[in-house]
Design a protein around this motif. Structure first.
Motif, PDB file in Angstrom:
ATOM      1  N   ARG A 205       4.540  -6.639   7.777  1.00 45.79           N
ATOM      2  CA  ARG A 205       4.662  -6.442   6.328  1.00 45.79           C
ATOM      3  C   ARG A 205       3.522  -7.130   5.565  1.00 45.79           C
ATOM      4  N   PRO A 206       2.267  -6.780   5.881  1.00 44.52           N
ATOM      5  CA  PRO A 206       1.142  -7.417   5.197  1.00 44.52           C
ATOM      6  C   PRO A 206       1.058  -7.014   3.725  1.00 44.52           C
ATOM      7  N   THR A 207       0.345  -7.798   2.984  1.00 44.16           N
ATOM      8  CA  THR A 207       0.065  -7.499   1.582  1.00 44.16           C
ATOM      9  C   THR A 207      -1.401  -7.107   1.476  1.00 44.16           C
ATOM     10  N   THR A 208      -1.657  -5.963   0.865  1.00 42.73           N
ATOM     11  CA  THR A 208      -3.032  -5.494   0.692  1.00 42.73           C
ATOM     12  C   THR A 208      -3.336  -5.358  -0.791  1.00 42.73           C
ATOM     13  N   PHE A 209      -4.621  -5.353  -1.095  1.00 39.91           N
ATOM     14  CA  PHE A 209      -5.086  -5.179  -2.463  1.00 39.91           C
ATOM     15  C   PHE A 209      -6.116  -4.066  -2.479  1.00 39.91           C
ATOM     16  N   GLY A 210      -5.947  -3.142  -3.403  1.00 38.32           N
ATOM     17  CA  GLY A 210      -6.874  -2.030  -3.512  1.00 38.32           C
ATOM     18  C   GLY A 210      -7.188  -1.730  -4.960  1.00 38.32           C
ATOM     19  N   VAL A 211      -8.266  -0.995  -5.143  1.00 35.81           N
ATOM     20  CA  VAL A 211      -8.686  -0.606  -6.481  1.00 35.81           C
ATOM     21  C   VAL A 211      -9.125   0.848  -6.439  1.00 35.81           C
ATOM     22  N   LYS A 212      -8.836   1.573  -7.510  1.00 39.12           N
ATOM     23  CA  LYS A 212      -9.306   2.945  -7.707  1.00 39.12           C
ATOM     24  C   LYS A 212     -10.018   2.966  -9.055  1.00 39.12           C
ATOM     25  N   ALA A 213     -11.137   3.707  -9.128  1.00 42.72           N
ATOM     26  CA  ALA A 213     -11.947   3.730 -10.349  1.00 42.72           C
ATOM     27  C   ALA A 213     -11.983   5.118 -10.961  1.00 42.72           C
ATOM     28  N   LEU A 214     -11.498   5.218 -12.176  1.00 43.14           N
ATOM     29  CA  LEU A 214     -11.642   6.433 -12.972  1.00 43.14           C
ATOM     30  C   LEU A 214     -13.001   6.323 -13.659  1.00 43.14           C
ATOM     31  N   LEU A 215     -13.955   7.115 -13.192  1.00 43.94           N
ATOM     32  CA  LEU A 215     -15.318   7.052 -13.722  1.00 43.94           C
ATOM     33  C   LEU A 215     -15.502   8.125 -14.785  1.00 43.94           C
ATOM     34  N   MET A 216     -15.829   7.687 -15.979  1.00 48.29           N
ATOM     35  CA  MET A 216     -16.083   8.604 -17.085  1.00 48.29           C
ATOM     36  C   MET A 216     -17.574   8.913 -17.140  1.00 48.29           C
ATOM     37  N   HIS A 217     -17.890  10.165 -17.401  1.00 46.35           N
ATOM     38  CA  HIS A 217     -19.285  10.611 -17.443  1.00 46.35           C
ATOM     39  C   HIS A 217     -20.044   9.803 -18.494  1.00 46.35           C
ATOM     40  N   PRO A 218     -21.251   9.342 -18.195  1.00 43.39           N
ATOM     41  CA  PRO A 218     -21.983   8.505 -19.145  1.00 43.39           C
ATOM     42  C   PRO A 218     -22.407   9.234 -20.422  1.00 43.39           C
TER      43      PRO A 218
ATOM     44  N   ASP B  93       1.452  -2.914  -0.958  1.00 43.98           N
ATOM     45  CA  ASP B  93       0.138  -2.564  -1.492  1.00 43.98           C
ATOM     46  C   ASP B  93       0.099  -2.870  -2.980  1.00 43.98           C
ATOM     47  N   ASN B  94      -0.882  -3.651  -3.383  1.00 42.49           N
ATOM     48  CA  ASN B  94      -1.135  -3.924  -4.792  1.00 42.49           C
ATOM     49  C   ASN B  94      -2.341  -3.092  -5.184  1.00 42.49           C
ATOM     50  N   LEU B  95      -2.157  -2.182  -6.121  1.00 40.73           N
ATOM     51  CA  LEU B  95      -3.229  -1.282  -6.528  1.00 40.73           C
ATOM     52  C   LEU B  95      -3.537  -1.485  -7.999  1.00 40.73           C
ATOM     53  N   THR B  96      -4.815  -1.597  -8.299  1.00 38.55           N
ATOM     54  CA  THR B  96      -5.272  -1.670  -9.684  1.00 38.55           C
ATOM     55  C   THR B  96      -6.135  -0.440  -9.944  1.00 38.55           C
ATOM     56  N   ILE B  97      -5.816   0.271 -11.012  1.00 39.13           N
ATOM     57  CA  ILE B  97      -6.610   1.429 -11.422  1.00 39.13           C
ATOM     58  C   ILE B  97      -7.412   1.005 -12.640  1.00 39.13           C
ATOM     59  N   VAL B  98      -8.728   1.181 -12.557  1.00 37.11           N
ATOM     60  CA  VAL B  98      -9.612   0.787 -13.649  1.00 37.11           C
ATOM     61  C   VAL B  98     -10.380   2.000 -14.156  1.00 37.11           C
ATOM     62  N   ALA B  99     -10.870   1.895 -15.382  1.00 33.20           N
ATOM     63  CA  ALA B  99     -11.761   2.903 -15.954  1.00 33.20           C
ATOM     64  C   ALA B  99     -13.121   2.263 -16.149  1.00 33.20           C
ATOM     65  N   ALA B 100     -14.165   3.037 -15.869  1.00 34.40           N
ATOM     66  CA  ALA B 100     -15.525   2.518 -16.010  1.00 34.40           C
ATOM     67  C   ALA B 100     -16.470   3.675 -16.313  1.00 34.40           C
ATOM     68  N   ARG B 101     -17.635   3.304 -16.820  1.00 32.60           N
ATOM     69  CA  ARG B 101     -18.669   4.299 -17.124  1.00 32.60           C
ATOM     70  C   ARG B 101     -19.952   3.902 -16.408  1.00 32.60           C
ATOM     71  N   PRO B 102     -20.388   4.719 -15.441  1.00 33.42           N
ATOM     72  CA  PRO B 102     -21.650   4.403 -14.762  1.00 33.42           C
ATOM     73  C   PRO B 102     -22.834   4.619 -15.696  1.00 33.42           C
ATOM     74  N   THR B 103     -23.958   4.034 -15.350  1.00 29.89           N
ATOM     75  CA  THR B 103     -25.156   4.155 -16.187  1.00 29.89           C
ATOM     76  C   THR B 103     -25.847   5.502 -16.017  1.00 29.89           C
ATOM     77  N   SER B 104     -25.507   6.233 -14.953  1.00 24.85           N
ATOM     78  CA  SER B 104     -26.115   7.528 -14.670  1.00 24.85           C
ATOM     79  C   SER B 104     -25.049   8.467 -14.128  1.00 24.85           C
ATOM     80  N   ALA B 105     -25.269   9.760 -14.284  1.00 28.52           N
ATOM     81  CA  ALA B 105     -24.351  10.762 -13.725  1.00 28.52           C
ATOM     82  C   ALA B 105     -24.796  11.217 -12.339  1.00 28.52           C
ATOM     83  N   ASP B 106     -25.953  10.772 -11.892  1.00 26.26           N
ATOM     84  CA  ASP B 106     -26.509  11.204 -10.610  1.00 26.26           C
ATOM     85  C   ASP B 106     -25.970  10.333  -9.482  1.00 26.26           C
ATOM     86  N   PHE B 107     -25.094  10.902  -8.678  1.00 22.97           N
ATOM     87  CA  PHE B 107     -24.501  10.153  -7.582  1.00 22.97           C
ATOM     88  C   PHE B 107     -25.050  10.633  -6.244  1.00 22.97           C
ATOM     89  N   ARG B 108     -24.833   9.806  -5.233  1.00 26.10           N
ATOM     90  CA  ARG B 108     -25.209  10.130  -3.855  1.00 26.10           C
ATOM     91  C   ARG B 108     -24.039   9.692  -2.974  1.00 26.10           C
TER      92      ARG B 108
END
Length: 146
Positions: A16-29, A97-112
């Motif tokens: 019964r381990p405890t884990t921590f995770g994050v998910k990022a809602l990325l808004m277009h710059p 599972d401890n999950l945090t959902i965050v919102a962020a805006r990258p500096t560019s829309a060009d991903f790889r």
């Protein structure tokens, strides 16, 4: 489900381990009406979701982990601290599972993409640009519900 994943599930039920995770809602710059959705290459490959991953809260915050994960998975830079949308705890698969959902805006829309992701695309936040029958992650739905 792979044999290795089955073994992990059994171990989680015993330990019964405890884990921590994050998910990022990325808004277009440049377009606040668009967000980045991804499909992972290693699990749940058909489902559209959010980039993210695990972290150790003794070493970094959820926001710092989101910035790191987005850089690793998409080669995108986030300069402003992410905003926490939700923090929740689930007990699926026999672990806590401890999950945090965050919102962020990258500096560019060009991903790889790195090897963890099979696909990513900028779509309207109402997700109408995805096929009508496309499976959507519950975390993505939850992030967009705010």
């Amino acid at each position: 489900m792979s044999l290795g994943h089955r073994g992990l599930r059994i171990w989680w039920r015993v330990r019964r381990p405890t884990t921590f995770g994050v998910k990022a809602l990325l808004m277009h710059p440049d377009d606040p009406g668009k967000c980045l959705v991804v499909r992972h290459s290693y699990v749940d490959r058909d489902r559209w979701g959010l980039p993210g991953g695990g972290y150790d809260p003794k070493r970094e915050s959820a926001g710092e982990a989101a910035i790191r994960e987005v850089a690793e998975e998409l080669a995108l830079t986030i300069e402003e601290p992410p905003t926490v949308l939700r923090s929740l705890t689930t007990q699926l698969e026999g672990k806590v599972d401890n999950l945090t959902i965050v919102a962020a805006r990258p500096t560019s829309a060009d991903f790889r993409l790195n090897a963890e992701l099979s696909e990513a695309r900028w779509v309207a936040v109402d997700l109408t640009e995805l096929p009508a029958d496309a499976p959507i992650s519950r975390w993505l739905k939850l992030a967009l519900a705010d």
